[in-house]
Motif scaffolding. Structure first.
Motif, PDB file in Angstrom:
ATOM      1  N   VAL A 127     -15.447  -9.526 -15.149  1.00 45.14           N
ATOM      2  CA  VAL A 127     -15.487  -8.834 -13.464  1.00 45.14           C
ATOM      3  C   VAL A 127     -16.733  -7.902 -13.404  1.00 45.14           C
ATOM      4  CG1 VAL A 127     -14.212  -7.653 -12.099  1.00 45.14           C
ATOM      5  CG2 VAL A 127     -13.064  -9.205 -13.274  1.00 45.14           C
ATOM      6  N   LEU A 128     -16.551  -6.871 -14.429  1.00 44.53           N
ATOM      7  CA  LEU A 128     -17.756  -5.883 -14.382  1.00 44.53           C
ATOM      8  C   LEU A 128     -19.168  -6.420 -14.524  1.00 44.53           C
ATOM      9  CD1 LEU A 128     -15.854  -2.529 -15.343  1.00 44.53           C
ATOM     10  CD2 LEU A 128     -16.400  -3.192 -13.176  1.00 44.53           C
ATOM     11  N   ALA A 129     -19.246  -7.426 -15.362  1.00 46.97           N
ATOM     12  CA  ALA A 129     -20.270  -8.149 -15.618  1.00 46.97           C
ATOM     13  C   ALA A 129     -20.816  -8.889 -14.472  1.00 46.97           C
ATOM     14  CB  ALA A 129     -20.301  -8.646 -16.879  1.00 46.97           C
ATOM     15  N   HIS A 130     -20.154  -9.254 -13.335  1.00 48.65           N
ATOM     16  CA  HIS A 130     -20.612 -10.026 -12.506  1.00 48.65           C
ATOM     17  C   HIS A 130     -21.364  -9.374 -11.639  1.00 48.65           C
ATOM     18  CE1 HIS A 130     -20.500 -12.681  -8.850  1.00 48.65           C
ATOM     19  NE2 HIS A 130     -19.995 -13.520  -9.756  1.00 48.65           N
ATOM     20  N   PRO A 131     -22.893  -9.975 -11.246  1.00 49.14           N
ATOM     21  CA  PRO A 131     -23.888  -9.238 -10.513  1.00 49.14           C
ATOM     22  C   PRO A 131     -23.305  -8.757  -8.853  1.00 49.14           C
ATOM     23  CG  PRO A 131     -24.295 -11.741 -10.621  1.00 49.14           C
ATOM     24  CD  PRO A 131     -23.062 -11.289 -11.431  1.00 49.14           C
ATOM     25  N   SER A 132     -22.349  -9.282  -8.506  1.00 44.40           N
ATOM     26  CA  SER A 132     -21.904  -8.920  -7.085  1.00 44.40           C
ATOM     27  C   SER A 132     -20.974  -7.841  -7.067  1.00 44.40           C
ATOM     28  CB  SER A 132     -21.412 -10.040  -6.146  1.00 44.40           C
ATOM     29  OG  SER A 132     -22.456 -11.048  -6.146  1.00 44.40           O
ATOM     30  N   VAL A 133     -20.426  -7.368  -8.319  1.00 45.14           N
ATOM     31  CA  VAL A 133     -19.501  -6.480  -8.282  1.00 45.14           C
ATOM     32  C   VAL A 133     -19.876  -4.909  -8.453  1.00 45.14           C
ATOM     33  CG1 VAL A 133     -17.366  -5.557  -9.792  1.00 45.14           C
ATOM     34  CG2 VAL A 133     -17.761  -7.879  -9.236  1.00 45.14           C
ATOM     35  N   ALA A 134     -19.494  -4.050  -7.822  1.00 42.05           N
ATOM     36  CA  ALA A 134     -20.074  -2.464  -7.827  1.00 42.05           C
ATOM     37  C   ALA A 134     -19.064  -1.940  -8.625  1.00 42.05           C
ATOM     38  CB  ALA A 134     -20.105  -2.060  -6.424  1.00 42.05           C
ATOM     39  N   ASN A 135     -17.867  -2.046  -8.305  1.00 42.86           N
ATOM     40  CA  ASN A 135     -16.826  -1.336  -9.561  1.00 42.86           C
ATOM     41  C   ASN A 135     -15.566  -1.809  -9.120  1.00 42.86           C
ATOM     42  OD1 ASN A 135     -15.995  -0.085  -6.907  1.00 42.86           O
ATOM     43  ND2 ASN A 135     -17.125   1.919  -7.319  1.00 42.86           N
ATOM     44  N   ALA A 136     -14.690  -1.408  -9.951  1.00 50.01           N
ATOM     45  CA  ALA A 136     -13.190  -1.693 -10.095  1.00 50.01           C
ATOM     46  C   ALA A 136     -12.360  -0.664 -10.387  1.00 50.01           C
ATOM     47  CB  ALA A 136     -13.130  -3.192 -11.090  1.00 50.01           C
ATOM     48  N   ALA A 137     -11.113  -0.946  -9.967  1.00 52.86           N
ATOM     49  CA  ALA A 137     -10.142   0.133 -10.388  1.00 52.86           C
ATOM     50  C   ALA A 137      -9.053  -0.759 -10.716  1.00 52.86           C
ATOM     51  CB  ALA A 137      -9.662   0.928  -9.360  1.00 52.86           C
ATOM     52  N   SER A 138      -8.210  -0.229 -11.711  1.00 55.62           N
ATOM     53  CA  SER A 138      -7.067  -1.202 -12.439  1.00 55.62           C
ATOM     54  C   SER A 138      -5.960  -0.398 -12.635  1.00 55.62           C
ATOM     55  CB  SER A 138      -7.343  -1.538 -14.113  1.00 55.62           C
ATOM     56  OG  SER A 138      -8.574  -2.293 -13.921  1.00 55.62           O
ATOM     57  N   ASN A 139      -4.827  -1.143 -12.381  1.00 52.02           N
ATOM     58  CA  ASN A 139      -3.591  -0.426 -12.551  1.00 52.02           C
ATOM     59  C   ASN A 139      -2.524  -1.553 -13.191  1.00 52.02           C
ATOM     60  OD1 ASN A 139      -3.465   1.782 -10.371  1.00 52.02           O
ATOM     61  ND2 ASN A 139      -4.360   0.306  -9.411  1.00 52.02           N
ATOM     62  N   PHE A 140      -2.039  -0.688 -14.486  1.00 54.85           N
ATOM     63  CA  PHE A 140      -0.993  -1.656 -15.303  1.00 54.85           C
ATOM     64  C   PHE A 140       0.330  -1.595 -14.670  1.00 54.85           C
ATOM     65  CE2 PHE A 140      -4.890  -0.926 -17.603  1.00 54.85           C
ATOM     66  CZ  PHE A 140      -4.940  -2.342 -18.581  1.00 54.85           C
ATOM     67  N   ALA A 141       1.013  -2.991 -14.774  1.00 56.43           N
ATOM     68  CA  ALA A 141       2.220  -2.756 -14.209  1.00 56.43           C
ATOM     69  C   ALA A 141       3.297  -2.359 -15.322  1.00 56.43           C
ATOM     70  CB  ALA A 141       2.774  -4.175 -13.822  1.00 56.43           C
ATOM     71  N   LEU A 142       4.034  -1.274 -15.226  1.00 54.87           N
ATOM     72  CA  LEU A 142       4.950  -0.827 -16.368  1.00 54.87           C
ATOM     73  C   LEU A 142       5.999  -1.811 -16.244  1.00 54.87           C
ATOM     74  CD1 LEU A 142       5.053   2.773 -15.387  1.00 54.87           C
ATOM     75  CD2 LEU A 142       3.663   1.634 -17.059  1.00 54.87           C
ATOM     76  N   ARG A 143       6.713  -2.458 -15.426  1.00 54.99           N
ATOM     77  CA  ARG A 143       7.572  -3.780 -15.259  1.00 54.99           C
ATOM     78  C   ARG A 143       7.745  -4.091 -13.899  1.00 54.99           C
ATOM     79  NH1 ARG A 143      12.290  -1.131 -12.889  1.00 54.99           N
ATOM     80  NH2 ARG A 143      12.123   1.338 -12.697  1.00 54.99           N
ATOM     81  N   GLN A 144       8.120  -5.436 -13.878  1.00 52.83           N
ATOM     82  CA  GLN A 144       8.169  -6.105 -12.767  1.00 52.83           C
ATOM     83  C   GLN A 144       9.636  -5.797 -11.968  1.00 52.83           C
ATOM     84  OE1 GLN A 144       8.735 -10.574 -12.980  1.00 52.83           O
ATOM     85  NE2 GLN A 144       6.688 -10.208 -12.018  1.00 52.83           N
ATOM     86  N   VAL A 145       9.518  -5.270 -10.954  1.00 52.52           N
ATOM     87  CA  VAL A 145      10.961  -4.704 -10.157  1.00 52.52           C
ATOM     88  C   VAL A 145      11.437  -6.051  -9.364  1.00 52.52           C
ATOM     89  CG1 VAL A 145      11.788  -3.365  -8.435  1.00 52.52           C
ATOM     90  CG2 VAL A 145      10.301  -2.411  -9.960  1.00 52.52           C
ATOM     91  N   LYS A 146      10.380  -6.886  -8.860  1.00 56.41           N
ATOM     92  CA  LYS A 146      10.604  -7.842  -8.101  1.00 56.41           C
ATOM     93  C   LYS A 146       9.493  -8.866  -7.973  1.00 56.41           C
ATOM     94  CE  LYS A 146      11.950  -9.954  -3.602  1.00 56.41           C
ATOM     95  NZ  LYS A 146      12.201  -9.609  -1.925  1.00 56.41           N
ATOM     96  N   TYR A 147       9.925 -10.236  -8.234  1.00 57.78           N
ATOM     97  CA  TYR A 147       8.982 -11.235  -8.258  1.00 57.78           C
ATOM     98  C   TYR A 147       9.812 -12.574  -7.562  1.00 57.78           C
ATOM     99  CZ  TYR A 147       6.116 -15.328  -9.588  1.00 57.78           C
ATOM    100  OH  TYR A 147       5.213 -16.208  -9.527  1.00 57.78           O
ATOM    101  N   THR A 148       9.012 -13.095  -6.689  1.00 55.40           N
ATOM    102  CA  THR A 148       9.526 -14.293  -6.087  1.00 55.40           C
ATOM    103  C   THR A 148       8.467 -15.180  -5.396  1.00 55.40           C
ATOM    104  OG1 THR A 148      11.100 -15.507  -4.617  1.00 55.40           O
ATOM    105  CG2 THR A 148      10.009 -13.437  -3.773  1.00 55.40           C
ATOM    106  N   THR A 149       8.682 -16.526  -5.502  1.00 56.32           N
ATOM    107  CA  THR A 149       7.628 -17.437  -4.889  1.00 56.32           C
ATOM    108  C   THR A 149       8.312 -17.892  -3.626  1.00 56.32           C
ATOM    109  OG1 THR A 149       8.529 -19.232  -6.071  1.00 56.32           O
ATOM    110  CG2 THR A 149       6.716 -18.029  -7.192  1.00 56.32           C
ATOM    111  N   GLU A 150       9.344 -17.438  -3.163  1.00 54.22           N
ATOM    112  CA  GLU A 150      10.256 -17.830  -2.174  1.00 54.22           C
ATOM    113  C   GLU A 150       9.749 -17.296  -0.717  1.00 54.22           C
ATOM    114  OE1 GLU A 150      15.052 -18.483  -1.009  1.00 54.22           O
ATOM    115  OE2 GLU A 150      14.359 -18.358  -3.267  1.00 54.22           O
ATOM    116  N   ILE A 151       9.138 -18.106   0.065  1.00 50.83           N
ATOM    117  CA  ILE A 151       8.950 -17.530   1.564  1.00 50.83           C
ATOM    118  C   ILE A 151      10.158 -17.673   2.412  1.00 50.83           C
ATOM    119  CG2 ILE A 151       7.589 -17.820   3.635  1.00 50.83           C
ATOM    120  CD1 ILE A 151       5.981 -17.314   0.805  1.00 50.83           C
ATOM    121  N   PRO A 152      10.642 -16.477   2.977  1.00 52.48           N
ATOM    122  CA  PRO A 152      11.641 -16.604   3.774  1.00 52.48           C
ATOM    123  C   PRO A 152      11.633 -17.608   4.898  1.00 52.48           C
ATOM    124  CG  PRO A 152      10.831 -14.461   3.583  1.00 52.48           C
ATOM    125  CD  PRO A 152       9.781 -15.383   2.955  1.00 52.48           C
ATOM    126  N   VAL A 153      12.824 -18.233   5.113  1.00 51.60           N
ATOM    127  CA  VAL A 153      12.823 -19.449   6.187  1.00 51.60           C
ATOM    128  C   VAL A 153      13.806 -19.170   7.203  1.00 51.60           C
ATOM    129  CG1 VAL A 153      12.802 -21.928   6.544  1.00 51.60           C
ATOM    130  CG2 VAL A 153      11.614 -21.053   4.349  1.00 51.60           C
TER     131      VAL A 153
END
Length: 153
Positions: A127-153
């Protein structure tokens, strides 16, 4: 927006939970005939309401349990620079989600890696080596509280 009736809604809810259901089992769950459900599923696919059928894999079992949310700011905002960066994003298996954003950051990436050292290599050489990237900020997930691929219908 495609108009769904109640049977279509039930079908979409059920296949989001378990795409391996047979048409007969799906028909039983939604209260329609198997032939009707088969026609409806085909129509929902044709209308792109339903996409590809996939199986969800365990990131932990596959050695990719560390999730990093990475915000990226571009140095160039041209159509060509964005297209080039987005092609780079599509080429990297570690990047499992990418959103073009409004606001202070241009992109938000979810990156699945083995560990912090793996992420360090990826971010510095990728990412940082890509010529179009100025900068990046990273956050590490400590644990997954919720994950779904389900879209409400």
């Amino acid at each position: 927006m495609y108009q769904l009736d109640e049977i279509d809604r039930r079908i979409v809810r059920e296949v989001q939970r378990d795409a391996s259901l047979s048409h007969a089992a799906l028909a039983e769950r939604v209260g329609a005939s198997a032939a009707s459900v088969w026609r409806r599923v085909r129509n929902l696919e044709k209308e792109a309401v339903l996409g590809a059928t996939v199986r969800l894999a365990s990131a932990e079992k596959l050695g990719r349990a560390v999730n990093v949310l990475c915000q990226v700011r571009m140095s160039r905002q041209t159509v060509e620079a964005r297209a080039e960066f987005e092609q780079f994003i599509r080429s990297r298996a570690e990047i499992v989600e990418c959103y073009a954003m409004s606001g202070e950051w241009d992109y938000l990436l979810r990156i699945a890696v083995e560990d912090v050292a793996d992420y360090d290599r990826f971010i510095m050489r990728g990412v940082l080596a890509h010529p179009s990237v100025a900068n990046a900020a990273s956050n590490f997930a400590l644990r997954q509280v919720k994950y779904t691929t389900e879209i409400p219908v």
